[in-house]
Write an enzyme that holds these catalytic residues in place. Sequence first.
Site, PDB file in Angstrom:
ATOM      1  N   TYR A   1       0.817  -1.215   0.000  1.00 24.96           N
ATOM      2  CA  TYR A   1       0.000   0.000   0.000  1.00 24.96           C
ATOM      3  C   TYR A   1       0.851   1.264   0.000  1.00 24.96           C
ATOM      4  O   TYR A   1       0.360   2.353  -0.295  1.00 24.96           O
ATOM      5  CB  TYR A   1      -0.941   0.044   1.217  1.00 24.96           C
ATOM      6  CG  TYR A   1      -1.983  -1.063   1.241  1.00 24.96           C
ATOM      7  CD1 TYR A   1      -2.242  -1.836   0.115  1.00 24.96           C
ATOM      8  CD2 TYR A   1      -2.711  -1.333   2.379  1.00 24.96           C
ATOM      9  CE1 TYR A   1      -3.184  -2.848   0.131  1.00 24.96           C
ATOM     10  CE2 TYR A   1      -3.669  -2.340   2.403  1.00 24.96           C
ATOM     11  CZ  TYR A   1      -3.888  -3.099   1.283  1.00 24.96           C
ATOM     12  OH  TYR A   1      -4.828  -4.100   1.303  1.00 24.96           O
TER      13      TYR A   1
ATOM     14  N   LYS B   1       3.556 -15.248   2.774  1.00 28.23           N
ATOM     15  CA  LYS B   1       3.460 -16.005   1.526  1.00 28.23           C
ATOM     16  C   LYS B   1       4.899 -16.318   1.103  1.00 28.23           C
ATOM     17  O   LYS B   1       5.357 -15.971   0.004  1.00 28.23           O
ATOM     18  CB  LYS B   1       2.711 -15.146   0.491  1.00 28.23           C
ATOM     19  CG  LYS B   1       2.347 -15.846  -0.795  1.00 28.23           C
ATOM     20  CD  LYS B   1       1.198 -16.842  -0.654  1.00 28.23           C
ATOM     21  CE  LYS B   1       0.987 -17.561  -1.965  1.00 28.23           C
ATOM     22  NZ  LYS B   1       0.159 -18.747  -1.861  1.00 28.23           N
TER      23      LYS B   1
ATOM     24  N   ASP C   1      -2.873 -18.084   2.129  1.00 28.90           N
ATOM     25  CA  ASP C   1      -4.016 -18.781   1.524  1.00 28.90           C
ATOM     26  C   ASP C   1      -4.552 -19.847   2.482  1.00 28.90           C
ATOM     27  O   ASP C   1      -5.768 -20.002   2.656  1.00 28.90           O
ATOM     28  CB  ASP C   1      -3.650 -19.376   0.154  1.00 28.90           C
ATOM     29  CG  ASP C   1      -2.274 -20.018   0.122  1.00 28.90           C
ATOM     30  OD1 ASP C   1      -1.490 -19.801   1.067  1.00 28.90           O
ATOM     31  OD2 ASP C   1      -1.967 -20.750  -0.833  1.00 28.90           O
TER      32      ASP C   1
ATOM     33  N   ASP D   1      -5.314  -6.829   6.092  1.00 29.02           N
ATOM     34  CA  ASP D   1      -6.518  -6.140   5.639  1.00 29.02           C
ATOM     35  C   ASP D   1      -7.587  -7.169   5.286  1.00 29.02           C
ATOM     36  O   ASP D   1      -8.749  -7.101   5.714  1.00 29.02           O
ATOM     37  CB  ASP D   1      -6.135  -5.316   4.394  1.00 29.02           C
ATOM     38  CG  ASP D   1      -7.206  -4.337   3.969  1.00 29.02           C
ATOM     39  OD1 ASP D   1      -8.247  -4.272   4.627  1.00 29.02           O
ATOM     40  OD2 ASP D   1      -6.987  -3.635   2.956  1.00 29.02           O
TER      41      ASP D   1
ATOM     42  N   ASP E   1     -10.962  -8.690   7.796  1.00 29.78           N
ATOM     43  CA  ASP E   1     -12.357  -8.580   7.359  1.00 29.78           C
ATOM     44  C   ASP E   1     -13.033  -9.950   7.357  1.00 29.78           C
ATOM     45  O   ASP E   1     -14.192 -10.087   7.741  1.00 29.78           O
ATOM     46  CB  ASP E   1     -12.436  -7.978   5.946  1.00 29.78           C
ATOM     47  CG  ASP E   1     -12.679  -6.481   5.981  1.00 29.78           C
ATOM     48  OD1 ASP E   1     -12.354  -5.861   7.019  1.00 29.78           O
ATOM     49  OD2 ASP E   1     -13.184  -5.934   4.986  1.00 29.78           O
TER      50      ASP E   1
END
Length: 355
Positions: free
Chosen positions: A138, A189, A221, A245, A249
């Site tokens: 980001y 990852k 994942d 992020d 959620d």
Amino acid sequence: MKIAILPGDGIGTEIVAEAGKVVERLRRDGLPIETETAPIGGAGYDAARQPLPEATLAIAQRADAILLGAVGGPKYETLPRQLRPEQGLLAIRKALGLFANLRPALLYPELVSSSSLKPEVVSGLDIMIVRELTGDIYFGAPRGRRVNATGDAEGFDTMLYSEPEIRRIARFGFEVARKRKRRLCSVDKANVLDTSILWREVVTAVAKDYADVELSHMYVDNAAMQLVRNPKQFDVIVTGNMFGDILSDEASMLAGSIGMLPSASLDANNKGLYEPIHGSAPDIAGQNKANPLATILSLAMMFRYTFTRADVADRIEAAVRKVLADGMRTADIASAGEGVTGTRQMGDAVVAALS
Ligand code: NAD
């Protein structure tokens, strides 16, 4: 206790007003609380043509803690990107060095039926997600758009973490785990990304200082899958900005409504910005329908983390539990057949339950 209050847009003003009633009650009980209110997001743009007006940043800088509602709304969607409400959030996090985002996913027993998962999978759920907030894809440079050699448009971003940034959030994660069940799962990852290989090395090195905390690693994942398969295996999850992020959620839905979930974003000295995880909900704004509990629980986190007054935090959380146990439900957490309470009535009930 200096609190900057930034209601923002949409339901932000309504839910922050209810948290304000709790603040007022605590002040009357003798806590030395001072507040200053200022616009941010679309309201900042309306007031000063900036999503984070300079005057608002100054108020936030001189406060010990910030309570924020939510930003954004259809009215602002056509503004150029640097003037959009969300930029106000990114800017205040960056300006205040709020690098550690804490998001609890806690399921209240009264709300087990609001979760999207079966009761036996989620009852007793209590996860804390620690998300790094000021780095990663980001913020990494370079980023942008270009035309490649064959004339096709390309968009690109840079995933980037430095060793000190990883070490800082890893330590934070271990400290949080120490105050809970002493289990930390680092999510990355590392099978694909160089950034994640470094992340894993640094987290593993930091673990040497926290022999009392059990560390595990998981690919993102798999973590996304495990969160819906067997979420109770997690105690504390630490991860980067983008993975955090998304996972936070996902975890929020396990806990029923996003209207129940608070968050804290802290700097190195425990100064913090506290906000519900949801947005400005333009679809229900101004209708006395929004659930104010995530904001009130954010205030509880403020007392726990910034003011180190666990007694006050416990008192606010107990009041929220009491109104839920009494059957008070805003529309987002009501099951079929349950009566529905408005935003203001819910706030009043929490204040009454404080006594
Ligand atoms: P949202 O979180 O605002 O709303 C999603 C859904 O959840 C809506 O149906 C809404 O009515 C409901 N909801 C959210 N909060 C609720 C509450 N307290 N009580 C009851 N129901 C609630 O997300 P969105 O619709 O994707 O975004 C709306 C606006 O909010 C956009 O402008 C977006 O950019 C912004 N946004 C801001 C933040 C923030 O301020 N931190 C976060 C996410 C989205």
